[in-house]
Enzyme design. Structure first.
Site, mmCIF file in Angstrom:
data_model
loop_
_atom_site.group_PDB
_atom_site.id
_atom_site.type_symbol
_atom_site.label_atom_id
_atom_site.label_comp_id
_atom_site.label_asym_id
_atom_site.label_seq_id
_atom_site.Cartn_x
_atom_site.Cartn_y
_atom_site.Cartn_z
ATOM 1 N N GLY A 288 1.074 -1.149 -0.034
ATOM 2 C CA GLY A 288 0.209 -0.015 0.140
ATOM 3 C C GLY A 288 0.846 0.904 0.265
ATOM 4 C CD GLU B 285 7.419 1.972 7.235
ATOM 5 O OE1 GLU B 285 8.039 1.248 8.051
ATOM 6 O OE2 GLU B 285 6.479 1.633 6.279
ATOM 7 C CD GLU C 73 2.914 4.061 4.737
ATOM 8 O OE1 GLU C 73 3.920 3.730 5.330
ATOM 9 O OE2 GLU C 73 2.145 2.635 5.469
#
Length: 851
Positions: free
Chosen positions: A268, A271, A303
């Site tokens: 998805g 970070e 994130e």
């Protein structure tokens, strides 16, 4: 390619890394890039160690001014470093390969304009694919990147992007420029980043709690910028900044915050400190379900939470990966509920995250949240629903156990003490114990060091006047995972009102422990129409309903005033169907009788996915075809009955296209695509056109020529992926053979195209098309796992497993395969056990549906 925890611990005792200076040349062609790494580190004099580097060619290795023998790089993965001094300077000059797997430095060519786009993905062990590095999270250092790239590119990293310091005149392919980034703060290597190419950007800013103005940027490929909803993402980002800085008592720790939507991403988002990469699918080319907009919001907040928990303070080793991800997942939902318009995110959490967790936790491969991670291969196979979803669910239970204010007080102290350092779980638990006054040792052992999910049931007696004379909560566990745990939960009483709505009339919050917990506070109250254990979804447990509550829920599921309790009942019904406790066709009926009144987009999305799973796998074979046709017909009726242009209408149409199989249904799909069938309010945009076409292809109504014509209309990355799926879904032996050759034999597809082709290969209305590939599959997968990266191998091992052939023969063939696996094939063994479990579960569910 592997690194053991013992090796990492030994290396961390030998060296302290101070800095990396990494110079990259991205102008050397389409196969490799130049990478030069200068590392400064201290060591125990006379000791030896190694540095990680996955390379195409190593040109030179110089340690403290002396060239090392080429034999130190013999395996192409590690560079041996003998006879270290107290202070060391290492210089590695190499070429490294671009990747097309979504790992390392990924290279993508946009079919719209033939421009090249690069981005990095380093979690777990892949920064070594771009530069020489001591690849483990507890060896933090500063990183200085210098990048040579085409002058018309944008180049983004963790530090703010500088103006190019030099432009090199054009020779054979355009001018080149050099970007020299400022050193980063001390980071773990896996959160460093490089994103380069002619990305376009939109800029904004946010004021931090310490008074700084932090620049914000959003980047995407040129061909997608017209679809970018930057204002929405900036608003969410500012709301996240405000919430997290207040909750954590700590200003945002970096100099800028960029969010970059990148192609062919495996996850998805990631970070990277100050340079978050995000799945490009979150740029919506047309109308999508509100559930996907909410999912993007949760991802953005997830994130951002990592900038503190993960980047500022980082786990010492990967056994705390669960805490890193679970904390961000919990905080993203909390922020969404308390500081954005997505105030029903806990409903989404219950329906999406928790259902994933329950499913993963009932597999034969389940494991404790705090898993023993002995090496990097363990990390890869444990990057699962336990790490993310169960961990976040249990973290929410921990918040309820210690108290929300006490939890955040402990977190604030944790950040204050450990900024820019590495920690272990015990460091956080110590602060939570101090803040709450609760002893968490026993709690941690029961919740974090054991596997499995408990089941909670109410037991009550009622007198002749309808009053409850006794009430208890019974807790059970399965034989293989027998742990009985403490739970902080609420019991909700619901009654039907005169308006026909189910409203909560009483709530009792309590601690549940042991196999039986008496609840004397409920004695004397009138038995309500429905009793819901784990109301508000604080606990992590499967819940069952008493007979009266089940009757009420079946008749009035749609009548709950609030979305969360309705979702918890949905979840209980799904559990019972998956476990073979109730017939699958009963669950199908429950969905179709209530889904049109469901108000939460994420719940609709999940229920429709579960409907497809139930129809494909859990309905008894004798009833499968008729039930699927009937379900699709009803979905089409519902699509016409709900408000035009509504979220539900779009979702019902997509689900209808996925399930369509009869001649009449395929006629309707064809009409939607060519415009001869019009549904008021439905906009058939390009992405929906591809879904409709895939339905027709799988149903034998469209061929390769029709796919090619649609691709000519939409020759984009999205279009190419959709065409790859459709091509593999053509229901002929020749098309399946061609897809198998492309995926398994040649193995030249990128991660995104391979994922699409795998999905298309398995999309069949007649499962006999897949029978010739059973033996081929079992023959091929050991070599696939040995020769391909984990991401690509997992796509094939899971995606091409013959689960559509839901028979005992498939289970038996899988058992034979597993029994013959060598001991070192742990990752493959785990994937195959999970594949097998899905078929075995489906067979049990089908048996329960036979009557």
């Amino acid at each position: 390619m592997n690194l053991t925890r013992a090796e990492a611990r030994e290396r961390a005792e030998l060296i302290i890394v101070e800095s990396y200076e990494v110079s990259l040349d991205l102008t050397k062609g389409d196969k490799v890039f130049g990478t030069t790494t200068a590392v400064n580190f201290t060591a125990i004099p006379g000791s030896s160690t190694f540095i990680d580097a996955v390379t195409e060619t190593v040109h030179s290795v110089t340690l403290n001014g002396e060239a090392l023998d080429p034999s130190v790089v013999a395996d192409g993965v590690r560079i041996q470093l003998p006879e270290l001094a107290e202070r060391n300077e290492l210089l590695v000059v190499a070429d490294a390969p671009y990747m097309n797997t979504g790992e390392g430095l990924h290279r993508f060519v946009d079919p719209v304009d033939n421009e090249v786009y690069l981005y990095t993905q380093f979690e777990v062990p892949d920064s070594r694919r771009m530069f020489a590095v001591f690849e483990q999270p507890d060896l933090k250092a500063t990183f200085t990147f210098t990048v040579t790239a085409p002058s018309h590119w944008n180049v983004v990293s963790n530090s703010p992007t500088p103006a190019p310091v030099e432009t090199i005149p054009a020779v054979d392919g355009g001018a080149r420029s050099v970007w020299e980034f400022a050193p980063t703060p001390r980071l773990s290597s896996y959160v460093t980043a490089l994103i380069a190419g002619p990305y376009q950007s939109v800029s904004s800013e946010v004021k931090s709690s310490d008074g700084r103005v932090v620049p914000l940027g959003i980047y995407a490929r040129k061909s997608l910028m017209q679809y970018l909803d930057a204002d929405n993402i900036f608003d969410l980002t500012r709301q996240g900044f405000e919430f997290f800085e207040a909750q954590f008592g700590c200003p945002y720790p970096f100099d800028k915050y960029d969010q970059l939507f990148v192609p062919e991403f495996n996850a998805g988002a990631m970070e990277n400190a100050g340079a978050v990469t995000i799945l490009e699918g979150y740029i919506f080319r047309g109308k999508v379900a509100e559930a996907q907009v909410e999912r993007r919001a949760i991802t953005v907040l997830h994130e951002l939470a990592h900038m503190w928990f993960g980047d500022l303070v980082t786990m010492r080793w990967w056994n705390d990966l669960w805490l890193n991800e679970s904390f961000a997942e919990y905080m993203s939902h909390l922020a969404a509920v308390e500081n954005t318009k997505f105030d029903r995110a806990w409903t989404t959490f219950a329906s999406v995250e928790k259902s994933w967790a329950y499913r993963q936790d009932q597999l034969p491969t389940t494991h404790p949240i705090f898993a023993e991670i002995n090496d990097l291969q363990d990390v890869e196979v444990n990057f699962d629903g336990i790490t993310y979803a169960k961990g976040a669910s249990v973290l929410r239970q921990l918040v309820a156990w210690v108290g929300p204010e006490q939890f955040m007080a402990g977190v604030r102290e944790y950040f204050r003490k450990h900024a820019w350092q590495n920690t272990e779980l015990s460091d956080l638990m110590a602060e939570l114990e101090t803040a709450s006054g609760r002893d968490l040792d026993a709690w941690g052992q029961l919740w974090l060091e054991t596997a499995g999910v408990n089941t909670l049931k109410p037991e009550l007696s009622v007198d002749g006047e309808g009053a409850i004379s006794s009430f208890a909560i019974l807790q059970s566990a399965v034989e293989d995972q027998p742990t009985i745990r403490p739970h902080r939960l609420a019991v909700g009483f619901y009654n039907l009102t005169g308006a026909g709505k189910l409203e909560r009339v009483h709530r009792e919050e309590l601690d549940v422990d042991g196999e039986r917990t008496e609840v004397p506070a409920l004695a004397g109250l009138q038995q309500p129409d429905l009793i819901l254990l784990n109301d508000d979804d604080l606990a992590y447990a499967k819940v069952r309903l008493d007979p009266k509550s089940l009757e009420t829920a079946t008749a009035h599921l749609k009548d709950f005033s609030e979305s969360l309790p309705r979702t918890l009942v949905w979840g209980s019904a799904w559990d019972a169907a998956r476990d073979g406790e109730t017939p699958a066709r009963g669950y199908v009926e429950l969905i179709l009788a209530n889904i049109a009144q469901e108000s939460d987009s994420s719940v609709i999305l999940v229920q429709l996915r579960q409907l497809a799973t139930t129809l494909n796998f859990y309905v008894a074979e004798a009833h499968k075809e008729a039930t699927a046709i009937s379900a699709a017909d009803l979905l089409w009726e519902l699509a016409g009955a709900v408000p035009p242009a509504s979220d539900a209408q779009l979702q019902f149409v997509k689900s209808y296209a996925l399930l369509a199989r009869s001649a009449g249904q395929l006629d309707t799909v064809s009409g939607l695509l060519d415009g001869s069938v019009v549904l008021e309010g439905l906009s058939v945009d390009q992405d929906l056109r591809w879904e409709l076409l895939a339905s027709l292809v799988a149903g034998g109504r469209a061929d390769q020529d029709r796919i090619d014509a649609e691709l000519e209309r939409d020759n984009t990355s999205n279009g190419q992926n959709a065409a790859a799926l459709a091509k593999a879904a053509i229901p002929t032996p020749e098309a399946k053979a061609a897809a198998w050759e492309s995926i398994v034999v040649k193995g030249e597809l990128s991660n995104a195209l391979q994922a699409s082709a795998v999905a298309g290969f398995s999309r069949v209305l007649d499962s006999s098309l897949l029978e010739p590939y059973v033996d081929k599959y079992f023959d091929a997968v050991p070599g696939i796992v040995a020769s391909r990266t984990h991401a690509l191998a997992q796509q094939i091992v899971v995606g091409l497993y013959p689960s559509q052939l839901t028979t005992q023969a498939t289970v038996d063939r899988t058992d034979e395969f597993i029994a013959a696996l060598p001991e070192e094939s742990a990752a493959l063994r785990r994937m195959m056990l999970e594949n097998r479990d899905a078929v075995a579960r489906a067979l049990r569910a089908r048996k329960a549906d036979e009557d």
